[in-house]
Design a protein around this motif. Structure first.
Motif, short mmCIF file in Angstrom:
data_model
loop_
_atom_site.label_atom_id
_atom_site.label_comp_id
_atom_site.label_asym_id
_atom_site.label_seq_id
_atom_site.Cartn_x
_atom_site.Cartn_y
_atom_site.Cartn_z
N LEU A 1 0.83 -1.22 0.00
CA LEU A 1 0.00 0.00 0.00
C LEU A 1 0.86 1.26 0.00
CD1 LEU A 1 -2.99 0.83 0.05
CD2 LEU A 1 -2.90 0.80 2.54
N ALA A 2 1.98 1.20 0.73
CA ALA A 2 2.88 2.37 0.76
C ALA A 2 3.46 2.62 -0.63
CB ALA A 2 4.00 2.15 1.77
N LYS A 3 3.64 1.55 -1.38
CA LYS A 3 4.23 1.67 -2.70
C LYS A 3 3.18 2.04 -3.74
CE LYS A 3 8.17 1.29 -4.71
NZ LYS A 3 8.75 0.17 -5.43
N SER A 4 2.06 1.37 -3.75
CA SER A 4 1.09 1.59 -4.84
C SER A 4 0.07 2.67 -4.50
CB SER A 4 0.32 0.30 -5.14
OG SER A 4 -0.57 0.01 -4.08
N ARG A 5 -0.20 2.84 -3.23
CA ARG A 5 -1.25 3.76 -2.73
C ARG A 5 -2.60 3.47 -3.37
NH1 ARG A 5 3.33 8.23 -3.34
NH2 ARG A 5 4.80 6.69 -2.58
N ASN A 6 -2.78 2.24 -3.75
CA ASN A 6 -4.05 1.81 -4.35
C ASN A 6 -4.53 0.61 -3.53
OD1 ASN A 6 -5.83 0.13 -5.89
ND2 ASN A 6 -5.23 1.24 -7.72
N ALA A 7 -5.60 0.84 -2.75
CA ALA A 7 -6.02 -0.16 -1.76
C ALA A 7 -6.36 -1.51 -2.40
CB ALA A 7 -7.21 0.36 -0.96
N LEU A 8 -7.14 -1.49 -3.48
CA LEU A 8 -7.55 -2.76 -4.08
C LEU A 8 -6.35 -3.51 -4.64
CD1 LEU A 8 -9.79 -4.73 -4.85
CD2 LEU A 8 -10.05 -3.47 -6.99
N ASN A 9 -5.50 -2.78 -5.34
CA ASN A 9 -4.33 -3.43 -5.94
C ASN A 9 -3.42 -4.01 -4.87
OD1 ASN A 9 -3.12 -3.93 -8.61
ND2 ASN A 9 -1.39 -2.81 -7.74
N ALA A 10 -3.22 -3.23 -3.79
CA ALA A 10 -2.35 -3.70 -2.71
C ALA A 10 -2.97 -4.94 -2.03
CB ALA A 10 -2.15 -2.60 -1.68
N ALA A 11 -4.28 -4.93 -1.85
CA ALA A 11 -4.94 -6.08 -1.21
C ALA A 11 -4.77 -7.33 -2.08
CB ALA A 11 -6.42 -5.79 -0.99
N ASN A 12 -4.96 -7.17 -3.38
CA ASN A 12 -4.80 -8.30 -4.29
C ASN A 12 -3.37 -8.84 -4.25
OD1 ASN A 12 -7.44 -8.18 -5.16
ND2 ASN A 12 -6.99 -6.89 -6.93
N TYR A 13 -2.43 -7.91 -4.35
CA TYR A 13 -1.03 -8.32 -4.41
C TYR A 13 -0.61 -8.97 -3.08
CZ TYR A 13 3.88 -8.13 -5.90
OH TYR A 13 5.15 -8.45 -6.29
N GLY A 14 -1.01 -8.34 -1.98
CA GLY A 14 -0.65 -8.85 -0.66
C GLY A 14 -1.17 -10.26 -0.44
N ALA A 15 -2.44 -10.48 -0.82
CA ALA A 15 -3.03 -11.82 -0.63
C ALA A 15 -2.28 -12.84 -1.47
CB ALA A 15 -4.51 -11.78 -1.01
N PHE A 16 -1.97 -12.46 -2.70
CA PHE A 16 -1.25 -13.37 -3.61
C PHE A 16 0.13 -13.72 -3.04
CE2 PHE A 16 1.88 -13.93 -6.96
CZ PHE A 16 1.32 -14.96 -7.71
N VAL A 17 0.88 -12.70 -2.66
CA VAL A 17 2.26 -12.92 -2.19
C VAL A 17 2.25 -13.78 -0.91
CG1 VAL A 17 4.30 -11.77 -1.22
CG2 VAL A 17 3.16 -10.79 -3.23
N HIS A 18 1.38 -13.41 0.01
CA HIS A 18 1.29 -14.11 1.29
C HIS A 18 0.95 -15.59 1.09
CE1 HIS A 18 -1.01 -14.92 5.18
NE2 HIS A 18 0.16 -14.54 5.63
N GLY A 19 -0.09 -15.85 0.30
CA GLY A 19 -0.53 -17.23 0.08
C GLY A 19 0.53 -18.04 -0.65
N TYR A 20 1.10 -17.44 -1.66
CA TYR A 20 2.08 -18.17 -2.46
C TYR A 20 3.35 -18.45 -1.64
CZ TYR A 20 3.88 -19.83 -6.94
OH TYR A 20 4.36 -20.62 -7.95
N ALA A 21 3.73 -17.47 -0.81
CA ALA A 21 4.91 -17.66 0.06
C ALA A 21 4.66 -18.84 1.00
CB ALA A 21 5.19 -16.39 0.85
N ASP B 1 8.89 -18.17 8.77
CA ASP B 1 9.52 -18.93 7.67
C ASP B 1 9.15 -18.35 6.30
OD1 ASP B 1 10.54 -20.69 9.54
OD2 ASP B 1 8.91 -22.14 9.32
N LEU B 2 8.09 -17.55 6.27
CA LEU B 2 7.63 -17.03 4.97
C LEU B 2 8.56 -15.94 4.43
CD1 LEU B 2 5.05 -18.61 5.64
CD2 LEU B 2 3.71 -16.61 5.02
N MET B 3 9.34 -15.32 5.32
CA MET B 3 10.06 -14.10 4.92
C MET B 3 10.91 -14.24 3.65
SD MET B 3 8.82 -12.09 7.15
CE MET B 3 7.96 -12.26 8.73
N PRO B 4 11.80 -15.28 3.56
CA PRO B 4 12.60 -15.34 2.33
C PRO B 4 11.75 -15.55 1.08
CG PRO B 4 13.01 -17.26 3.76
CD PRO B 4 12.15 -16.32 4.53
N PHE B 5 10.63 -16.24 1.26
CA PHE B 5 9.78 -16.51 0.09
C PHE B 5 9.00 -15.27 -0.33
CE2 PHE B 5 10.46 -20.60 2.20
CZ PHE B 5 11.10 -21.26 1.16
N ILE B 6 8.65 -14.47 0.65
CA ILE B 6 7.97 -13.19 0.33
C ILE B 6 8.89 -12.38 -0.58
CG2 ILE B 6 7.26 -10.96 1.32
CD1 ILE B 6 6.42 -12.59 3.87
N ARG B 7 10.14 -12.32 -0.16
CA ARG B 7 11.13 -11.55 -0.93
C ARG B 7 11.29 -12.12 -2.34
NH1 ARG B 7 17.22 -11.81 -0.55
NH2 ARG B 7 17.67 -10.21 -2.07
#
Ligand SMILES: NC(=O)C1=CN([C@@H]2O[C@H](COP(=O)(O)OP(=O)(O)OC[C@H]3O[C@@H](n4cnc5c(N)ncnc54)[C@H](O)[C@@H]3O)[C@@H](O)[C@H]2O)[C@@H](O)CC1
Ligand SMILES: [K+]
Length: 525
Positions: A475-495, A511-517
């Protein structure tokens, strides 16, 4: 082509998800355009299902096919005929007595029944079949049980006669249980079992993916879920409008998450995290680290006293300050002056300082993530949102928090997650991310995305805090709530999936941290 419905295959899967009613409309449109009668489509579905099971279990030459009296049962009868013609050992068992097939079976199922009858196979009812073969002698080894009892036509709680069959299937130890279209008993609209449902090893669904196959409890029942479009032309899908989509990277603008070669730290987003008070300090540690690993440029963490040392020990890059119990408002207002986004709630507690903090944050009208205790404070003090709520927020409730926000029982949320998120979006007029298997995301009516990334490794404390940290960076990067929510959910789940390579049990949110990156570096392009 048959594709598995899973995170690795998102780009090959259809974009839209359908209700049972919409699936019927798709079937109807398809039959009208391409086939003389519904039976031809059933032949196609049954044939695809038969070929697929042959591929999956090439050593298994014995099928026990459990059929209902609607078209799902018809699919089972087509499979039975094809298997018999190919020399398989086949038994067909109807859930209930079949005294007058022409009257009792759906029109299309009856056509499949007639075609099968030409092969002179004995069709039995569950009761008589079971009486003839005490369970101890039922041959289950190298036998595939095919579940064609109930599909998208299921309505209301599963009737006792069908429940008895489903309970039997779940207790028996067949080599494999293969559900046709939907595990019988699972609602293809909500993803909840209607009294009971078949525990399948594999489910093959046709034409359109049902919403209920990808959220709620569906994963407890589907086993590996596969999809075949049965060659349905694109224009058929244009005829049935759905408001629910499968979240894939194509839905996400990842451009804003990229680093500019000559960029500076401010370009990568300035974020503030508020939470992790005493007793709940770990929430701040996890969220902060996840935020850093998600690429935020600068992070300030306003936390409980006892969180300061662990945060700095793990991540000295973070600017940490204690959350003041007096002067909270001016502390927060000052800290947010240059921020691009803020997250408030994980481990925040519900003290009066916490409440003041929530109000102070909302007053800034910044892109804001509201999680955990901040959500509970909104439930308990509805006037806060009425006075200060705004559309740049992402609310991230789990089902219980969602129930509190809506003032309804938690079961109501679980029974219809799609309705619950619509109600939340109506009430709060901002982006909502409803947690749980098959996370739902929405920011406006008739527009829901389902994220299927993630697995049961996330059912531990701290998983939500990690998500909040990822969302904050996005959200700090995109400042677009919907886009950040979509991306965050994707990254978190996939990690979480990548972190589960050695099994889902005992994976820690940290344990998710390196995969998030890893995922962010691979996808922010
Ligand atoms: N021609 C078509 O439209 C096609 C349909 N297909 C199959 O057809 C299925 C849908 O068929 P239908 O609409 O006939 O419905 P189903 O076969 O899913 O279910 C209807 C049957 O279930 C019974 N039933 C409903 N609620 C029940 C409950 N609570 N407890 C016990 N029994 C209950 C009904 O009495 C009826 O016999 C799909 O899931 C798919 O498998 C496929 O063959 C593809 C083509
Ligand atoms: K079924």
């Amino acid at each position: 082509m048959i594709s598995e419905v899973c995170s690795d295959n998102l780009s090959q899967l259809p974009t839209y998800l359908y209700s049972a009613e919409q699936t019927r409309a798709l079937d109807h449109a398809l039959i009208t355009k391409l086939y003389d009668r519904g039976y031809d489509l059933m032949e196609k579905a049954g044939s695809a299902a038969f070929k697929f099971i042959q591929q999956q279990y090439p050593q298994h030459r014995s099928f026990k096919i459990f059929c209902g009296k609607g078209n799902n049962g018809g699919d089972g009868l087509v499979i039975a005929r094809l298997a018999l013609e190919s020399g398989y050992d086949v038994e067909v068992i109807f859930a209930t007595e079949l005294t007058s097939p022409e009257k009792e079976l759906s029109e299309t199922c009856y056509l499949a029944f007639q075609a099968l009858n030409k092969l002179k196979i004995k069709v039995q009812s569950f009761d008589s079949w079971k009486t003839l073969q005490p369970s101890a002698q039922i041959q289950t080894n190298k036998t595939v049980l095919i579940d064609a009892l109930l599909g998208t036509g299921l309505s209301g709680t599963v009737k006792p006669s069908y429940k008895a069959v489903i309970d039997f299937i779940n207790a028996a130890e067949f080599s494999a249980v293969y559900s046709i279209d939907v595990p019988s008993g699972l609602s293809s609209d909500s993803g909840m079992e209607l009294g009971c449902a078949v525990h399948a090893d594999i489910t093959l669904t046709f034409i359109g993916i049902n919403k209920g196959l990808v959220t709620g409890n569906s994963r407890n029942f589907t086993g590996r879920l596969f999809f075949s479009g049965l060659g349905t032309p694109e224009d058929i899908y244009d005829q049935v409008k759905s408001s629910t989509k499968l979240l894939s990277l194509e839905e996400i603008n990842t451009e804003s998450y990229k680093r500019k070669p000559a960029g500076h730290k401010g370009d990568s987003g300035r974020a503030v995290f508020i939470g992790g008070v005493d007793g709940l300090n770990g929430a701040a540690v996890l969220a902060s680290e996840a935020c850093l690993r998600s690429g935020v440029g600068l992070l300030t963490a306003i936390v409980g006293e006892r969180a300061i040392l662990p945060i700095l020990t793990r991540s000295p890059e973070i600017m940490v300050q204690p959350l003041l119990s007096d002067n909270t408002v001016s502390q927060i207002t000052t800290s947010l002056q240059n921020a691009h986004a803020v997250c408030i709630g994980p481990g925040l507690g519900k003290s009066s300082a916490a409440k003041e903090a929530v109000i102070a944050v909302l007053k800034q009208k910044l892109p804001t993530i509201i999680d955990a205790d901040a959500l509970n404070l909104l439930s308990e003090n509805p006037e806060i949102w009425k006075q200060h709520g705004h559309s740049q927020c992402i609310l991230t409730p789990h089902p219980k928090e969602a129930a509190r926000l809506l003032n309804i029982p938690p079961e109501s949320v679980n029974q219809n997650r799609f309705l619950a998120i619509e109600q939340l979006v109506d009430k709060f007029a901002c982006t909502v991310l409803l947690k749980g298997s098959g996370t739902l995301i929405s920011s406006k009516r008739n527009n829901i995305l389902v994220c299927i990334c993630g697995n049961e490794s996330l059912s531990v404390g701290g998983a939500g805090d990690t998500l909040s940290g990822i969302l904050l960076a996005a959200l700090a990067k995109s400042r677009n709530a919907l886009n950040a929510a979509n991306y965050g959910a994707f990254v978190h789940g996939y990690a979480a999936e990548l972190a589960s390579q050695d099994g889902v049990i005992g994976v820690l949110p940290s344990d998710l941290m390196p995969f998030i990156r890893l995922i962010i570096n691979k996808t922010a392009i």
